[in-house]
Design a protein around this motif. Structure first.
Motif, mmCIF file in Angstrom:
data_model
loop_
_atom_site.group_PDB
_atom_site.id
_atom_site.type_symbol
_atom_site.label_atom_id
_atom_site.label_comp_id
_atom_site.label_asym_id
_atom_site.label_seq_id
_atom_site.Cartn_x
_atom_site.Cartn_y
_atom_site.Cartn_z
ATOM 1 N N TYR A 1 -4.475 -1.046 -1.435
ATOM 2 C CA TYR A 1 -3.233 -1.699 -1.848
ATOM 3 C C TYR A 1 -3.099 -1.638 -3.357
ATOM 4 C CZ TYR A 1 -2.755 -3.286 2.923
ATOM 5 O OH TYR A 1 -2.608 -3.324 4.283
ATOM 6 N N ASN A 2 -1.909 -1.248 -3.811
ATOM 7 C CA ASN A 2 -1.682 -0.970 -5.221
ATOM 8 C C ASN A 2 -1.021 -2.120 -5.988
ATOM 9 O OD1 ASN A 2 -0.780 1.856 -3.565
ATOM 10 N ND2 ASN A 2 -2.474 1.982 -5.013
ATOM 11 N N TYR A 3 -0.174 -2.863 -5.313
ATOM 12 C CA TYR A 3 0.565 -3.941 -5.972
ATOM 13 C C TYR A 3 0.303 -5.242 -5.236
ATOM 14 C CZ TYR A 3 3.033 -0.213 -8.381
ATOM 15 O OH TYR A 3 3.347 0.881 -9.147
ATOM 16 N N SER B 1 0.839 -1.190 0.000
ATOM 17 C CA SER B 1 0.000 0.000 0.000
ATOM 18 C C SER B 1 0.877 1.244 0.000
ATOM 19 C CB SER B 1 -0.894 0.010 1.238
ATOM 20 O OG SER B 1 -1.613 1.219 1.317
ATOM 21 N N SER B 2 0.394 2.278 -0.672
ATOM 22 C CA SER B 2 1.142 3.528 -0.717
ATOM 23 C C SER B 2 0.789 4.449 0.448
ATOM 24 C CB SER B 2 0.902 4.252 -2.043
ATOM 25 O OG SER B 2 -0.472 4.543 -2.189
#
Length: 124
Positions: free
Chosen positions: A111-113, A99-100
């Protein structure tokens, strides 16, 4: 861009233990929150736990609290999920995610990835 690769899944009897690893590559990631999620067949993906970039703050789902422990080694770009006292209902594909945001969060949308997942099967 970051790549996440989980490992350590497998078949274990109820009451046993497994340790999952999630290795990150592509860029430095030590300042990001890392989370673990799981998805059982026919069910939605659910939050398991997360850890802050420093490792000081953690959060767990009630279903795993006291049995699972998240840790991270920023020098190795790796986050771990130690799973003890496993139950058949823990059977799922386990995913790590980055998460960024700068706080520990439990919502998958934060969460991005995501990694590709690793299968954990607990037999009764």
């Amino acid at each position: 861009q970051v790549q996440l690769v989980e490992s350590g899944g497998g078949l274990v009897q109820a009451g046993g233990s497994l340790r999952l690893s999630c290795a990150a590559s592509g860029r430095a990631w030590s300042t990001y929150v890392m989370g673990w999620f799981r998805q059982a067949p026919g069910k939605e993906r659910e939050f398991v736990g997360a850890i802050s970039w420093s490792g000081i703050s953690t959060s767990y789902a009630d279903s795993v609290k006291g049995r699972f422990t998240i840790s991270r080694d920023n020098a190795k770009n790796t986050v771990y999920l130690q799973m003890n006292s496993l139950k058949p209902e823990d059977t799922a594909v386990y995913y790590c995610a980055e998460s960024s945001v700068r706080r520990v969060v439990s919502t998958s949308g934060e969460y991005n990835y995501w990694g590709q997942g690793t299968q954990v099967t607990v037999s009764s």
